[in-house]
Design an enzyme around this catalytic site. Structure first.
Site, PDB file in Angstrom:
ATOM      1  N   GLY A 248       0.815  -1.221   0.000  1.00 25.62           N
ATOM      2  CA  GLY A 248       0.000   0.000   0.000  1.00 25.62           C
ATOM      3  C   GLY A 248       0.843   1.262   0.000  1.00 25.62           C
ATOM      4  N   GLU A 265      -6.817  -1.731   1.064  1.00 26.23           N
ATOM      5  CA  GLU A 265      -7.220  -2.711   2.088  1.00 26.23           C
ATOM      6  C   GLU A 265      -5.952  -3.439   2.511  1.00 26.23           C
ATOM      7  OE1 GLU A 265     -10.296  -3.090   3.236  1.00 26.23           O
ATOM      8  OE2 GLU A 265     -11.416  -1.896   1.773  1.00 26.23           O
ATOM      9  N   CYS A 299      -6.488 -11.124   7.134  1.00 27.80           N
ATOM     10  CA  CYS A 299      -6.153  -9.749   7.521  1.00 27.80           C
ATOM     11  C   CYS A 299      -6.785  -9.423   8.864  1.00 27.80           C
ATOM     12  CB  CYS A 299      -6.604  -8.771   6.446  1.00 27.80           C
ATOM     13  SG  CYS A 299      -8.309  -8.990   5.975  1.00 27.80           S
TER      14      CYS A 299
HETATM   15  P1  NAD Z   1       1.297  -8.616  -0.839  1.00 22.74           P
HETATM   16  O1  NAD Z   1       1.288  -7.179  -0.430  1.00 22.74           O
HETATM   17  O2  NAD Z   1       2.602  -9.306  -0.906  1.00 22.74           O
HETATM   18  O3  NAD Z   1       0.639  -8.760  -2.297  1.00 22.74           O
HETATM   19  C1  NAD Z   1      -0.677  -8.364  -2.554  1.00 22.74           C
HETATM   20  C2  NAD Z   1      -0.838  -8.074  -4.034  1.00 22.74           C
HETATM   21  O4  NAD Z   1      -0.147  -6.861  -4.360  1.00 22.74           O
HETATM   22  C3  NAD Z   1      -0.255  -9.140  -4.965  1.00 22.74           C
HETATM   23  O5  NAD Z   1      -1.141  -9.313  -6.045  1.00 22.74           O
HETATM   24  C4  NAD Z   1       1.066  -8.532  -5.403  1.00 22.74           C
HETATM   25  O6  NAD Z   1       1.521  -9.007  -6.636  1.00 22.74           O
HETATM   26  C5  NAD Z   1       0.689  -7.066  -5.492  1.00 22.74           C
HETATM   27  N1  NAD Z   1       1.781  -6.095  -5.368  1.00 22.74           N
HETATM   28  C6  NAD Z   1       2.816  -6.110  -4.500  1.00 22.74           C
HETATM   29  N2  NAD Z   1       3.559  -4.995  -4.645  1.00 22.74           N
HETATM   30  C7  NAD Z   1       2.992  -4.257  -5.616  1.00 22.74           C
HETATM   31  C8  NAD Z   1       3.290  -2.984  -6.218  1.00 22.74           C
HETATM   32  N3  NAD Z   1       4.344  -2.268  -5.845  1.00 22.74           N
HETATM   33  N4  NAD Z   1       2.456  -2.527  -7.177  1.00 22.74           N
HETATM   34  C9  NAD Z   1       1.374  -3.230  -7.549  1.00 22.74           C
HETATM   35  N5  NAD Z   1       1.051  -4.447  -7.040  1.00 22.74           N
HETATM   36  C10 NAD Z   1       1.853  -4.946  -6.075  1.00 22.74           C
HETATM   37  O7  NAD Z   1       0.296  -9.359   0.151  1.00 22.74           O
HETATM   38  P2  NAD Z   1       0.026 -10.942   0.336  1.00 22.74           P
HETATM   39  O8  NAD Z   1       1.195 -11.572   1.000  1.00 22.74           O
HETATM   40  O9  NAD Z   1      -0.500 -11.539  -0.923  1.00 22.74           O
HETATM   41  O10 NAD Z   1      -1.215 -10.903   1.366  1.00 22.74           O
HETATM   42  C11 NAD Z   1      -1.093 -10.758   2.732  1.00 22.74           C
HETATM   43  C12 NAD Z   1      -1.327  -9.317   3.170  1.00 22.74           C
HETATM   44  O11 NAD Z   1      -2.567  -8.820   2.681  1.00 22.74           O
HETATM   45  C13 NAD Z   1      -1.421  -9.190   4.681  1.00 22.74           C
HETATM   46  O12 NAD Z   1      -0.721  -8.040   5.075  1.00 22.74           O
HETATM   47  C14 NAD Z   1      -2.918  -9.030   4.932  1.00 22.74           C
HETATM   48  O13 NAD Z   1      -3.242  -8.391   6.140  1.00 22.74           O
HETATM   49  C15 NAD Z   1      -3.330  -8.245   3.737  1.00 22.74           C
HETATM   50  N6  NAD Z   1      -4.754  -8.380   3.454  1.00 22.74           N
HETATM   51  C16 NAD Z   1      -5.576  -7.309   3.735  1.00 22.74           C
HETATM   52  C17 NAD Z   1      -6.942  -7.434   3.524  1.00 22.74           C
HETATM   53  C18 NAD Z   1      -7.872  -6.299   3.853  1.00 22.74           C
HETATM   54  O14 NAD Z   1      -8.995  -6.329   3.381  1.00 22.74           O
HETATM   55  N7  NAD Z   1      -7.466  -5.303   4.630  1.00 22.74           N
HETATM   56  C19 NAD Z   1      -7.473  -8.619   3.010  1.00 22.74           C
HETATM   57  C20 NAD Z   1      -6.606  -9.679   2.713  1.00 22.74           C
HETATM   58  C21 NAD Z   1      -5.242  -9.539   2.943  1.00 22.74           C
END
Ligand code: NAD
Length: 511
Positions: A248, A265, A299
């Protein structure tokens, strides 16, 4: 039984499931992106990755589709989402199983995830007749002022591995009825479920007929690079990104740089307060599910238990016992409650946090790897409880693994301060029978999270409410309530039917 690197247990079954849902076998072979099952570590399929150029072309198709789709009346758009919900009902068992095979969720949670998709489709169908604007009192005679909601355009959905399909549906079901098209970049750790959903969508679209333009849903497969291509593209006015706070922090400023809107999120570091009046049996069950369910990879997983001194000894030893006896195993096997971590990185991060907790004075119960002999390429762990002297070190951060930190408190106001004293602001709970405490917790001086519950754990929200959190969780809201507004743009219209031209604020401007 010892099985080595070449463990193959689920690959054929996966391909059969995918074929049944409409994905051709050829699309599962010969690509460069390995789809892996965390249950065994085996490769389930090798799929094609999209290049930056292909991603850009997909956005172009979605943009063209939007221009047609927006013209259809919203209730008609709702019909497509209704048909999608029907496909999901028909293939609930298959898709739920695929979630279990690709994301490691136990059977009931895999099915639960698909049920959530069905629920949001139902919600969105109703919403397609309720995209209400306001009529606003105007100060000028002979005028009418109103607010109109229009579709935004292409919505880019970036999703995480742990809710590989539900998160897409919270976004897409709303986006479709709002008149938007969708480009979806699923997690590179869960590409197959996205392919299956795309195939189910195509079936719904075929039943809907020619009114569903080609390109209304585009799925792009790959990692961060194509995610960035989506994030930077001006043809995508809304980016809804679900994942870590780290992601994020990268995505938010990039979208803002081009004045796009983002729905973020992100991570949670969710707490529950256990007060002296809490029903401890109910608390034990609420805590166990929230903290251990999905192997701590939600999450909304409960990560901090802020426990009153007077109930600490009655609750914590029972909890430690429950943790030691929970059934860990292949998620699709009868009776399993805890499946695997997603991969080795997740396991390494968990061990690092446990070491840091020990260094900060914590006492660790559990946390060790299990089933390693049987599945050397999968990462099953005993969930961990860590008794901490205070909210320090790793307690302040989200570790995406089943670690529950337990902290003592004596004063309720202090407990709320501890609850609010971390970067994330997603979900929270209080277990109490004291009305004053319950009301305080959900009041202005209580929890600072997007979700604040009483006598329920922080995990497992319903789609009817707006879902999301504050602070480092990103501030976005998805799913129910008025979350739909983030997928539309608002216009204020003033119509003069008076024949005169009275100006606002009494301004005189005679020429
Ligand atoms: P992650 O951040 O590693 O990846 C999530 C997505 O983002 C993937 O599709 C990835 O390819 C993409 N991504 C990563 N860096 C990017 C960038 N710089 N630009 C564009 N896309 C990018 O997360 P993860 O390991 O897949 O999931 C776990 C995390 O997600 C935990 O921190 C969890 O709390 C969070 N999560 C939050 C919610 C919510 O609704 N708040 C729901 C589910 C998971």
């Amino acid at each position: 039984m010892t099985v080595g690197l070449d463990t193959v247990k689920f690959a054929e079954e996966t391909i059969e499931l995918m074929e049944r849902m409409g994905v051709a076998r050829a699309a599962l072979e010969g690509g460069t992106l390995a789809a892996t099952s965390p249950n065994t570590g085996e490769t389930l399929a090798m799929i094609k990755e999209d290049s930056v150029e292909e991603t850009s072309a997909a956005i172009g198709r979605a943009h063209d589709a939007f221009k047609e789709w927006r013209k259809l009346p919203a209730p008609r758009r709702g019909e497509l989402v209704r048909l999608l919900g029907e496909e999901l009902r028909t293939y609930k068992d298959d898709l739920g199983k695929l979630v279990s095979l690709e994301a490691g969720k136990i059977t009931s949670e895999g099915l639960g995830e698909v049920q959530e998709m069905i629920d949001i489709c139902d919600f969105a169908v109703g919403l397609s007749r309720q995209l209400y604007g306001l009529t606003i009192a105007t100060e000028r005679p002979g005028h009418r002022m109103m607010e109109t909601w229009h579709p935004s355009g292409v919505v880019g959905v970036i999703s995480a591995f742990n809710f590989p399909v539900a998160v897409w549906s919270w976004n897409a079901a709303l986006a479709f009825v709002c008149g938007d098209s969708v480009v979806w970049k699923p997690s590179e750790k869960s590409p197959l479920t996205a392919m299956a959903v795309q195939a189910l969508y195509e079936r719904a679209a075929a039943k809907f007929g020619d009114d569903a333009p080609k390109g209304l849903l585009e799925v792009i497969q790959g990692g961060r690079e194509i995610g960035e291509t989506l994030v930077d593209d001006k043809r995508v006015p809304v980016i809804s990104a679900t994942g870590s706070t780290r992601m994020g922090r990268q995505v938010g400023p990039r979208v803002a740089q081009r004045f796009g809107k983002s729905i973020l999120e992100l991570g949670g570091n969710n707490a529950a307060i256990v007060t002296p009046s809490a029903d401890l049996d109910l608390t034990l069950r609420g805590v166990a599910f929230s903290a251990m369910g999905t192997c701590g990879q939600r999450c909304t997983t409960l990560r901090r238990l802020i426990t009153h001194d007077s109930v600490y000894d009655a609750l914590i030893p029972r909890l430690i016992k429950a943790y030691a006896s929970v059934k860990i195993g292949i998620p699709t096997e009868e009776g399993t409650l805890i499946g695997p971590l997603i991969d080795k990185d997740a396991f390494d991060n968990m061990q690092k946090s446990l070491e840091a907790a020990k260094a900060a004075g914590g006492t660790v119960h559990g946390g060790q790897r299990v089933m390693a002999d049987e599945y050397p390429d999968a990462y099953y762990v005993q969930p961990a409880i860590v008794e901490m002297p205070g909210q320090v070190g790793p307690v302040l951060e989200e570790t995406f693994a089943p670690i529950l930190y337990v902290i003592r408190y004596t004063d309720f106001d202090d407990a709320i301060e501890i609850q609010n004293g971390v970067g994330a602001g997603l979900s929270s709970s209080v277990f109490t029978k004291d009305m004053g405490e319950a009301e305080t917790f959900v009041s202005v001086v209580g929890s600072d999270c997007g979700i604040a519950n009483v006598n329920i754990g922080p995990s497992g929200a319903e789609i009817g409410g707006a879902f999301g959190g504050e602070k480092e969780t990103g501030g976005g809201r998805e799913a129910g309530s008025d979350a739909w507004k983030a997928y539309m743009r608002r216009a204020t219209n003033t119509i003069n039917y008076s024949g005169a031209l009275p100006l606002a604020q009494g301004v005189k401007f005679d020429v």
